[in-house]
Design an enzyme around this catalytic site. Structure first.
Site: not given
Ligand code: 13P
Length: 245
Positions: A7, A95, A164, A170, A201
């Protein structure tokens, strides 16, 4: 076969997305032979302004968002007509950044889901709890995740679910292997054969152990997938999981 999805969020331009996709195509071609295709299914979600024609041999290009309409007056949004121009058939819905920052309600996510699933789109439907809910314990987390399935027909063909946890997105620190196993085991009881991805992450250093867990059918990756070298490292580090299938 695992699903590995990237993404891009609000990163990359059309030019850099094209370069990324061409390099990815080369990497995959190098890692497959006539007898053995690449072990994983790959999906890339660029920003809307960098949507590319879905014409790559070894991966799908999908959209991060779309409005549930063919066309019309929805300023700032794109609909079916715009997706069709690029042959896009894969869509992210739900999301947490859209739910939290853009205030998308469950009802609206479900409306998008209904519209695009009836059109045969492959939908990667995202769910995940906040830190606050996590602190209330596993049953509260499961109850919250259940509420994010409201209005979602789990019998829709071509559905993928991505778990997620918002607190892991993040942050650089993924959920622990135990936490992922615990939630995925419970979700799998509900989802049956629907592929279930983990996101939050995921990076080259942890992708292999996460993908090796029972109940993890793939990963949805943000920041660690934006540099082609890091994304290829992620693919490389999980390539031998083919032997486990
Ligand atoms: P990160 O891999 O940066 O934590 O983001 C995950 C995400 O939101 C993918 O949709």
């Amino acid at each position: 076969m695992k699903i590995i999805a990237s993404n891009f969020k609000t990163n990359h331009t059309r030019k850099s997305t094209l370069q990324f996709c061409e390099n990815l195509e080369k990497f995959i071609a190098k890692n497959q032979t006539q007898n053995q295709s690449f072990p994983h299914q790959i999906m890339i979600f660029p920003p809307q302004s960098a949507l590319l024609e879905n014409r790559f041999k070894s991966f799908q290009v999908g959209a991060q968002n779309a409005y549930p309409t063919k066309n019309g007056s929805y300023t700032g949004e794109i609909g079916l007509e715009q997706l069709e121009e690029f042959g896009i058939q894969t869509l992210l819905i739900g999301h947490s950044e859209r739910r939290e920052i853009l205030k998308e309600s469950q009802e609206f996510c479900a409306e998008k889901f209904r519209f695009f699933s009836q059109l045969g789109f492959r939908i990667c439907y995202c769910i995940g709890e906040s830190q606050e809910i996590k602190q209330q314990g596993i049953e509260a987390v499961l109850e919250f995740l259940e509420s994010e399935f409201e209005g979602i027909n789990l019998n829709s063909p071509d559905l993928i679910v991505a778990y997620e946890p918002i607190w892991a997105i993040g942050s650089g620190v993924s959920a622990s292997l135990e936490e992922i196993t615990q939630i995925h085991t419970r979700l799998k009881q509900k989802l049956g054969k629907i592929p279930l991805l983990y996101g939050g992450s995921v990076k080259p250093q942890n992708v292999r152990e996460i993908l090796s867990l029972n109940g993890v059918d793939g990963v949805l990756i943000g920041s660690a997938s934006w540099e082609i070298s890091s994304f290829c490292q992620i693919l490389d580090n999980s390539i031998d999981l083919r032997s486990k299938e």
